[in-house]
Every structure is written in structure tokens, then in C-alpha cells.
Design an enzyme around this catalytic site. Structure first.
Site, short mmCIF file in Angstrom:
data_model
loop_
_atom_site.label_atom_id
_atom_site.label_comp_id
_atom_site.label_asym_id
_atom_site.label_seq_id
_atom_site.Cartn_x
_atom_site.Cartn_y
_atom_site.Cartn_z
N HIS B 121 -69.20 53.23 -56.00
CA HIS B 121 -69.29 52.80 -57.39
C HIS B 121 -69.76 54.03 -58.19
CE1 HIS B 121 -71.19 50.71 -60.83
NE2 HIS B 121 -70.51 49.64 -60.48
N LYS B 224 -76.75 40.34 -58.51
CA LYS B 224 -75.61 40.08 -57.63
C LYS B 224 -76.01 39.18 -56.47
CE LYS B 224 -73.24 44.40 -58.69
NZ LYS B 224 -72.15 44.12 -59.64
#
Lengths: 151, 404
Positions: B121, B224
Site C-alpha cells: 500500500h 479495518k
């Protein structure tokens, strides 16, 4: 409520599948790149502007969603033969149309068939897809030397 | 595991979008929050709100107790050695920036190399690029194959005594790949490199035992894993944290301040300058309790069923190309569809009530590898159902027909 059909009109699908004036223009007097960092759309526009500030020819290449491709395709059709002053008027009218209130009618006198893109205002995350090509041409004409961004 | 009961824990799921039941398949971006997490945050603001670590009044004592209890819950969840190793941050991104700035600034020089993977990421790329720009160190990339699996032979070749840090994403948010971090950490340690694991995507889907893995730095985000946004954690070995300079200066990270010098606070407070996200930390702790109550064996089994079901449908869907087909993967179905740009898919599916992500998933190098500008990504969680997967594919058919 606007339906999907208001956004994905037949004309737009048609220009997505067969974009007009797609490719590189060589030679050209002005060009610029545009990016939409949100979704990865990339656009390169090429213009041939003559001494009287008339856009003789305009082409584009790149990759993007249906709305950004169709918008660029329609834009190139309409800009050919127009003056830079005309472009500036249309830029404002297009921008107004894409960000207007729901009830406002697009300025069809100025925009002509570009009014087909009026549906984007109901889809806030897609407005930048439609306006990217206009910002890119603006930056090409102004010779900003910086890629146009929708942010 | 009773899916109906689990769905009832998540109030947000029971709504309609454009006249269709919401089908939330954007869990890799953020998961929804169960009622117990919402209640814990609400309870804090309604009953206990006050600043921590300083008041002697009852509210402050309660808030401090709950905040520190959450730290212990998080330590236990990830099996860290001590709560001194558990630093609260704004999220994974801030945790990685903390390491790059503080540890990196003190330990990285111009002849050193930092190794990351091709599927990181942006949050595990850019902080290291910035560090390399400051120090002259070199950033190297572990390549991957077409399936989206790391090339471990190339990894072994890239490791050398110049490697000072290896940054690895535990599970790719763009591809779903689960990386073999246990072996990779061992290999890195053999050349004396430290390892940072980006656990943002993996942490809600599989157990992570930081002591067993011998992880040096571990970063993840609450949101998350059914917790609130704006809070996350850096878990790092105590001896590393002790040797690192503070990241930010301010209140709560000091023992004594004079205009001549400041004596820094003990761990973990040394790295928690300023009033933290107290409600967020309490909610984070509650979210981990929620996961623990269900248990990872049930979660993994259920999520695998769901991914297998979706993958089978994807394989027989004309014109669909899956992006990311690693043998070891979880919960992510990333794909492109012939003739329909992912961004258009996102809009069309939304009108059917189906929420997916379309874009580069903050992993542009992954898009460059597959030579696509963007992908569409459906990502699953414990509350998703087979019927929702069916709704996804029905909506995809509609999109395909529109552009046919």
C-alpha cells in the site's frame, strides 16, 4: 431521482465504445496531460491553434472511464474550429452545468450536444470524470507546463 | 457461527440504497461497526469523558482505566510481550511514519538498503521513499508473479548485510494475497535486518502472534477490524522503542520539562504526545473483544467459504479477469471486466445497492504491474452472505449489458 440512464445515455455509451479524435496529433502547438488521482484516469490532449487563436484541430488519448472518455470525445468534436475565447466561454458553461443545482437547465445555446453530460451532477463522485478533459485543455492553452488535476 | 445473529450486531447493514437492500462489499476499505463498539464509544462520551493520565477526579480515573485496559486487550490480541510495546497512533499510516521517521532517522545511512514488496500500500512505500531521500539510502522492491505471489527466490537474492529494514504487507488490500511472513521474517533476521509488518488488511481475518513471528515493528488500524476510524497501533520490540528518539513532542510524553532540557516519559507514553483518541482506543479494544468472541477459526472458515463461492462465480463470468489469484489469499475479489471501466462499474453497482471499491486501492505499483488503470474490488467480511455475492453478480450482468 435520476436513473442510471440519465448518466449513461446512448450517446455516451457510443462515444465510450468509439471515441472520436482519439490518438496523437502531430505536429501540435499545445498539449497537456491530465490526471484524476482518485480513480487513475489519465488523459493527454493535443491542440493545433493557429495565429488567429482558432483551434484548427484537437485530439486526445489516454485511459479512463466511460464518462471521462465520452466527455473528451464530445469535447474534441465541438472544439474544432472554435476560438480560444469560445473555449473559455464553453469551459465556464460546462463547469456550471456539471456542478449546478438539480433544477438548473444547462446552457444549451453554448453547450449544444455537450448538454448530454448534464446527468453527472446527480453523481457527485463522477463530476471530475466529466470535467478532466476541459481542465486539461485549459492547462494546454495556458501552457501551464504542469499536468492538469481535477483536485 | 450464525450469520443472522452477526448481521444483527451491525445496525448499518439494515438499510436500503436506491430502493435495494445495502450489499456492503467494501470491507477492505473499512469494515462496519458492531453495536458493542458504538455503545462503548457512546458510553465513554455519555458517562466517562475526561482527559487521561492527569486528573485525580473519578471521571479521569475511569477514562484512564478503560484506555489502559484497551491497551492490555490489544496486547493480548496480538500476543505482544508487554503493554510498553503497544503505542496508539492515528492508524497504520502514522505507525509506519513513526518508524520511518524515528527509527529510520537514527538507524539508516546512505549505504543502507530498505526492502519492500511490489504489493505494498502507498503507506508502506512513501514513508520509506521519503526516508531514502533524506538519507541517501536505497529502496529496493521484492518482485511478484502474475498470480500476485512474492518471488521468494528473488527476495533471498535481494537480502544482504546492507538490508536494514524489510517492509512487508501481511495481506494485500488490492489482491488479497497473504504473504508468508513467518519465513520472510526469519530470512531477514539472518542478515540482521529489522522487519515491519503492515497488518492493516490481515488483522481482522487471521490470528497474528507477534512473539511467535518475532516481528520487530507491527502496524495496524482499528477501522479495518470493526473498530473506529482515526486510531491504530504500532507494536514494536521494547528494546527498539527504548533506543528510538521520540516522534512528536508535547504533553503526556514527558516526565519533566524545563527550558534547558526535557526528560521523556517511559514507554509507551514516550510515543503518545498530546491527548490521544481516547474514545477511539476504547472502541478499538471493544472491537477486538468482538472478534475474539467469534474466534478466528470460525472467521477464517466462513470467510474462505464466501471467497470460494465468489471466486467460482467470477471464473464463469464472461469477460471477467481476476486480478490476484494467489494460492494463499483471503476476502478480496479484485477484477476488471471487458468493456466496462471499474469506475463505471462502481456507479452502476451502487444504484443496485452494491457497494464496491473502484480504483487503484492506494497500490498504484500493483496496477502498473497488471497494466490496468484501476480494478473493481469486492471485499468480504463475516457478515456477508452468499445472497449478497449473488446480488453482486446480478448487478455485474446489468453493467455488462449496458455496455454491450
Amino acid at each position: 431521482m435520476f436513473s442510471l440512464g440519465d448518466l449513461y445515455k446512448e450517446v455516451i455509451i457510443d462515444h465510450t465504445k468509439a471515441p472520436r479524435n482519439f490518438g496523437k496529433l502531430e505536429p501540435c502547438s499545445h498539449d497537456a496531460e491530465g490526471f484524476n488521482p482518485l480513480c487513475g484516469d489519465q488523459l493527454h490532449v493535443y491542440l493545433q491553434i493557429d495565429d488567429n487563436n482558432i483551434i484548427e484541430d484537437v485530439k486526445f488519448e489516454g485511459q479512463g472511464c466511460s464518462i471521462s472518455t465520452a466527455s473528451a470525445s464530445l469535447m474534441t468534436q465541438i472544439l474544432k474550429g472554435k476560438s480560444v475565447a469560445n473555449f473559455n466561454t464553453m469551459f465556464s458553461a460546462f463547469h456550471d452545468m456539471a456542478t449546478a443545482d438539480m433544477d438548473d437547465k444547462p446552457d444549451e445555446d453554448v453547450l449544444g450536444k455537450l448538454a448530454v453530460l448534464a446527468g453527472v451532477k446527480e453523481f457527485p463522485s463522477r463530476i471530475k470524470c466529466a470535467t478532466l478533459c476541459w481542465h486539461t485543455v485549459k492547462s494546454a492553452i495556458e501552457d501551464a507546463g504542469q499536468p492538469a488535476k481535477t483536485e | 457461527m450464525n450469520i443472522d445473529n452477526i448481521r444483527n450486531d451491525f445496525p448499518i447493514l439494515h438499510q436500503e440504497v436506491f430502493g435495494h437492500p445495502l450489499v456492503y462489499l467494501d470491507n477492505a476499505a473499512t469494515t462496519q461497526k458492531p453495536q458493542c463498539v458504538i455503545d462503548a464509544i457512546r458510553q465513554y462520551y455519555e458517562k466517562d469523558n475526561s482527559n487521561i493520565h492527569r486528573g485525580v477526579h473519578s471521571l479521569s480515573e475511569r477514562a484512564t482505566k478503560d484506555y489502559e485496559a484497551a491497551r492490555e486487550t490489544i496486547r493480548n490480541f496480538f500476543n505482544a510481550k508487554s503493554t510498553k510495546e503497544v503505542i496508539f497512533t492515528r492508524g497504520t499510516t502514522e505507525s509506519i511514519n513513526l518508524v520511518a521517521s524515528s527509527w529510520g532517522g537514527a538507524n539508516i545511512g546512505k549505504d543502507d538498503e530498505i526492502l519492500i514488496t511490489h504489493m505494498e500500500h502507498h503507506s508502506n512505500i512513501v514513508p520509506w521513499q521519503m526516508l531514502c531521500e533524506r538519507t541517501g539510502a536505497k529502496l529496493k522492491v521484492i518482485p511478484m508473479n502474475e498470480a500476485g505471489e512474492l518471488d521468494l527466490a528473488a527476495y533471498a537474492e535481494l537480502l544482504s548485510e546492507r538490508t536494514k529494514l524489510v517492509g512487508i504487507v501481511h495481506m494485500s488490500n488490492a489482491l488479497g494475497t497473504i504473504n508468508p511472513i513467518a519465513d520472510m521474517i526469519k530470512q531477514a533476521h539472518q542478515v540482521g535486518a529489522r522487519v515491519l509488518i503492515d497488518g492493516a488488511q490481515a488483522a481482522a481475518h487471521m490470528a497474528t502472534d507477534l512473539q511467535a513471528l518475532d516481528v520487530d515493528f507491527y502496524a495496524t488500524s482499528a477501522h479495518k477490524m470493526y473498530g473506529p476510524t482515526g486510531v491504530g497501533v504500532l507494536i514494536a520490540k521494547e528494546e527498539l522503542l527504548n533506543a528510538m528518539p521520540p516522534y512528536q513532542g508535547g504533553g503526556d510524553m514527558i516526565l519533566m520539562v524545563t527550558f534547558e532540557r526535557t526528560q521523556y516519559n517511559e514507554l509507551p507514553h514516550k510515543f503518545e504526545a498530546g491527548t490521544p483518541n481516547i474514545a477511539g482506543v476504547i472502541g478499538f479494544g471493544e472491537a477486538l473483544k468482538y472478534i475474539s468472541n467469534i474466534g478466528f477459526s470460525a472467521i477464517e472458515k466462513r470467510e474462505k467459504e464466501l471467497l470460494d463461492y465468489a471466486t467460482k462465480k467470477a471464473q464463469s463470468f464472461a469477460g471477467l479477469r481476476q486480478i490476484g489469484t494467489a494460492k494463499d489469499k483471503a476476502c478480496v475479489l479484485s477484477f476488471v471486466l471487458d468493456g466496462v471501466h471499474p469506475h463505471d462499474l462502481g456507479t452502476i453497482l451502487d444504484r443496485e445497492g452494491v457497494a464496491i471499491r473502484a480504483g487503484h486501492h492506494c497500490a498504484m505499483p500493483v496496477m502498473q504491474f497488471y497494466k490496468v488503470p484501476a480494478t473493481a474490488r469486492a471485499s468480504f467480511s463475516i457478515y456477508n452472505t452468499e445472497a449478497e455475492v449473488d446480488a453482486l453478480f446480478t448487478a455485474l450482468e446489468k453493467a455488462r449489458d449496458m455496455f454491450a
